[in-house]
Design an enzyme around this catalytic site. Structure first.
Site, PDB file in Angstrom:
ATOM      1  N   GLU A 170     -52.015  10.313  -8.575  1.00 18.89           N
ATOM      2  CA  GLU A 170     -52.672   9.760  -9.763  1.00 18.89           C
ATOM      3  C   GLU A 170     -53.327   8.408  -9.522  1.00 18.89           C
ATOM      4  OE1 GLU A 170     -50.068  12.981 -11.153  1.00 18.89           O
ATOM      5  OE2 GLU A 170     -49.751  11.270  -9.796  1.00 18.89           O
ATOM      6  N   HIS A 215     -42.446  14.861 -19.366  1.00 20.94           N
ATOM      7  CA  HIS A 215     -43.733  15.524 -19.537  1.00 20.94           C
ATOM      8  C   HIS A 215     -44.166  15.599 -21.002  1.00 20.94           C
ATOM      9  CE1 HIS A 215     -43.460  16.754 -15.382  1.00 20.94           C
ATOM     10  NE2 HIS A 215     -44.568  17.460 -15.464  1.00 20.94           N
TER      11      HIS A 215
END
Length: 819
Positions: free
Chosen positions: A528, A595
């Site tokens: 990321e 998540h």
């Protein structure tokens, strides 16, 4: 249209060995005398001059920091000064062969690289080009200062321009290259190919890769150099940047003239230390930094160690590595051996190293040894070298005096203009004059054809909802806006994890693969930091980009890039740079504690980022269009829970054509008169359900306002609503503690103080981990929670029995427990 890479188990399961090729170490051993046929005497003298200029420039800064004066003139500079005294030949050698079309990125210790690359540009550009650059930059402000009472050549004038602009930036003067807003660790000058230096160790490691990506995708000439220190090799963004730069797809899957590696050189300025830690023998395990290239790709990044105390060795390496780049075989790794005499900063006494070590390196001093070689080769006399020193010292002192003069070099008289620089607020159809590369006409795309058959409003003429399969959904709206821009702006690229063949994890990009070549839509590594960092570099070089983070929870893995890089460069550049980056971030549920978190509040805290969170297809398309038309960084949140929802509010449905919704304008989704609900994201639908029950059972009419955007945010509609209702609940799926909801509540409480009949109430998720899907109703705000809060904190509802406790006592209890 899957990838063509077949992984054959009959091959990959065979026994064997991985073999490595030898990595050269200090192979170049030539002197000035050996190179007389390859360089003119003037070029040797220019190299010497540039090294002396860097040394004296940084000596001046060191004296100011340690003694408070330079040449007897006192000056107090409280800002940072990370010096590279001793590394001059490494900087000059790095920059010598580079043109203005070659970009360099640096670190917090990059004064020398700025001056070296700047002088390299001055040597190569003709007088007309130099004058044009100086006249056009900030309307000639710097030129007028350095031109006054000067009668030398254009190149001498350009040298004054470079030194003054850099020093004025370091001293936070409005006349600096970035109006004094970048300062010592961030100074740069793009017309000479000097791109931002970075105060974050290793910060350029992925940003520079984005610049190389920009050059490749947009067919721009030149290469990119990421100047990083040896200690930066421990930093995640550097490794992620290296990994991104070496992706197989560049050489195996990209097609036509796009096939081939990125034009980037990772230039390790290996001065042996990372602040107080000694990299070799203490904080690292590689022994020789060039070794790490062997672990990256079969070409071992064409890695080698170069003697950075000999500028000719570095120049030789760059000439050879340019051929590698031109053959599209990048990336390249150079381990440039050098040494800094100074500590991490002037306040560092270097207690972690011995005096004997510093003196031993000083005996090899790069400037003294190169000067000696020049004399021995008959290139220069000692008087020639002495005159260089005399000239440089006079130049640096003169420009130092101009820089510290408040009349000549003022600081920002009105710091409020910084606020005006936080956003560029531009509107640009395309950042490229080229024709967008696509694989088919837009109307022939299978997804476009499928969408054409859908109902763009959720209900039929009788108010009955169409089936989910027939409704134009929120994911379709985002797709439509992005595809429109792909066919308008040739510079636009999009990438992230599973973006291409899978169509994105949540189907937003489904159908794009057949329409877009690999270099415009591709999968990135699961890294990321590099996803966002490369986007930063791509945008600051002049392109538009959509990086995607699959889950909001992964913002933490791109923390530096999101919080320190993306939002800051427009203002730190003095608005020289624009950052047209739209970061797509999905907000999950059902997947547990790591998540399913809504971290939108984190982004609202960071100045310099626009934040959108649409909850309807109409708003999603309009806001995405606005974001992609703009010139600012935008983080675009998308709730996974409503990707398949149809348009329920905009009469006539979602328009097929192009339209924009201004970022920052909330929207009234349901009118009411007794209480206001202001929602963010998915909670719009919970609020609407609550409003229905509230009206049917208790006769209260709720006005529901969808924030749509968080930064900027226009309070006018909210104020008007509260004037009417006197009561308000602000709600989102983010945990209540530290939420942006509290910011909204505080501002509403202040702006609407005279109109409120009850305290502003904040309704967020519980301050827990996000539990499994089966327990989510106890975590995320539910319709009944709105009624609970009204009953307990605003006004009692007759006969109502609350399910949640929102009383003062319970709030105090939770706070005491930290939950």
């Amino acid at each position: 249209m899957p990838k063509s890479e077949f992984i054959d188990p009959n091959q990959v399961r065979q026994p064997g060995f991985i073999e490595f090729q030898a990595i050269p170490v200090n192979q170049y051993q030539k002197t000035v005398k050996d190179e007389r046929n390859n360089f003119s005497d003037g070029e040797f003298k220019a190299m010497y001059h540039d090294m002396v200029l860097i040394r004296e420039f940084e000596t001046m800064i060191n004296l100011i920091k340690t003694k408070g004066e330079y040449n007897g003139t006192p000056y107090n500079h409280p800002g940072p000064a990370h010096l590279s005294i001793g590394q001059e030949s490494a900087a000059v050698g790095m920059a010598w062969t580079l043109t203005v079309e070659d970009f360099i990125f640096g670190s917090h210790r990059s004064h020398g690289e700025i001056l070296a690359k700047g002088m390299s540009a001055i040597h190569k550009l003709d007088d007309e080009q130099l004058v044009q650059i100086m006249e056009n930059f900030f309307d000639g402000t710097i030129l007028k200062i350095v031109q006054k009472d000067f009668n030398g050549t254009t190149k001498e004038l350009a040298r004054r321009f470079l030194v003054y602009g850099t020093l004025a930036e370091i001293f936070a003067r409005e006349t600096g290259f970035n109006k004094g807003l970048g300062g010592s660790m961030h100074a740069f000058f793009t017309p000479f190919g000097v791109y931002p230096n970075n105060a974050i160790v290793g910060g350029s490691g992925d940003i520079a890769v984005g610049a190389a990506l920009f050059k490749k995708v947009n067919r721009k000439p030149g290469l990119v150099v990421a100047n990083i220190g040896d200690a930066a090799l421990a930093c995640g963004p550097v490794w992620e940047g290296i990994t991104f730069s070496a992706m197989d797809q560049f050489k195996q899957l990209w097609e036509g003239d796009m096939k081939g590696g990125l034009p980037i050189i990772f230039n390790i300025m290996n001065n042996q230390y990372g602040m107080g830690g000694q990299t070799c023998g203490e904080t690292m395990g590689y022994g020789i930094a060039a070794r790490i290239g062997a672990g990256v790709n079969p070409e071992e990044m064409h890695a080698e160690r170069v003697d950075g105390y000999n500028p000719l060795a570095v120049i030789d390496a760059y000439k050879r590595k340019r051929k590698v780049i031109e053959d599209k075989n990048g990336p390249v790794l150079l381990d440039v051996l050098t040494y800094r005499y100074s500590g991490h900063s002037p306040s560092d006494a270097s207690s972690y190293r011995t005096k004997e070590e510093v003196e031993a390196w000083e005996k090899h001093d790069c400037i003294a040894s190169f000067g000696k070689q020049m004399i021995e080769a008959g290139v220069a006399t000692q008087d020639d070298l002495d005159n260089v020193w005399k000239d440089v010292k006079a130049l640096v002192y003169e420009l130092f005096l101009k820089t510290i003069d408040d009349n000549i070099s003022p600081r920002l008289k009105n710091p409020e203009v910084i606020g005006d620089m936080m956003f560029s607020n531009g509107s640009v159809d395309s950042f490229s004059d080229a024709k967008p590369e696509v694989l088919m006409p837009l109307e022939e795309n299978s997804r476009v054809k499928k969408i054409a058959t859908k109902e763009r409003f959720a209900f039929d003429a009788e108010g009955k909802p169409y089936s989910k399969m027939k409704q134009f959904q929120l994911r379709d709206a985002i797709f439509e806006a992005i595809m429109d821009r792909f066919y308008k702006d040739a510079s636009l690229i999009a990438y992230g994890e599973e973006n291409r063949d899978w169509g994105g994890a949540f189907g937003v990009y489904a159908g794009m693969t057949e329409a877009l070549p690999y270099h415009r839509l591709f999968n990135s590594p699961i890294a990321e930091a590099s996803i966002i960092g490369t986007a930063v570099g791509y945008a600051m070089c002049g392109g538009r980009v959509i990086p995607e983070l699959m889950y909001c929870d992964f913002l933490g893995r791109a923390g530096d890039e999101i919080f320190n890089q993306l939002p800051k460069w427009q203002a730190m550049s003095g608005n020289v740079l624009k950052m047209p980056v739209v970061v797509r971030v999905s907000v999950g549920s059902k997947y547990g504690a790591q998540h399913s978190q809504d971290w939108s509040s984190l982004l609202t805290h960071i100045p310099g980022i626009k934040v959108c969170f649409p909850a309807t297809p109409y708003d999603a398309k309009g806001l995405m269009n606005a974001a992609l038309q703009g010139t600012d960084p935008v983080v675009f949140f998308e709730s996974q829970r409503i990707y398949d929802i149809g348009e329920q509010f905009h009469q006539g449905g979602v328009p097929k054509g192009y339209y924009e919704i201004p970022i920052g304008e909330p929207d009234i989704k349901k009118e009411g008169k007794d209480i206001t609900f202001l929602t963010i994201g998915y909670t719009l639908y919970q609020a609407l359900a609550a409003a229905k029950e509230l009206e049917e059972k208790y006769g209260m009419s709720a006005e529901v306002i969808d924030a749509r955007s968080l930064v900027p945010f226009n309070y006018e509609k909210v104020i008007e609503s509260v004037k009417k209702t006197g009561k308000i609940i602000v709600a989102s799926d983010a945990c209540a503690r530290g939420s942006f909801l509290n910011d909204l509540a505080a501002n509403i409480g202040s702006l609407c103080f005279d109109y409120l009949d009850a305290p502003v109430c904040v309704l967020g998720s519980r301050n827990w981990i996000t539990p499994a899907h089966e327990l989510e109703t106890a975590f995320f705000p539910q319709p009944g929670w709105f009624l609970d809060m009204i009953h307990q904190r605003i006004q009692p509802l007759q006969g109502y029995i609350p399910s949640q406790n929102f009383t003062d006592g319970e709030m105090a209890r939770r706070a005491k427990k930290g939950i």
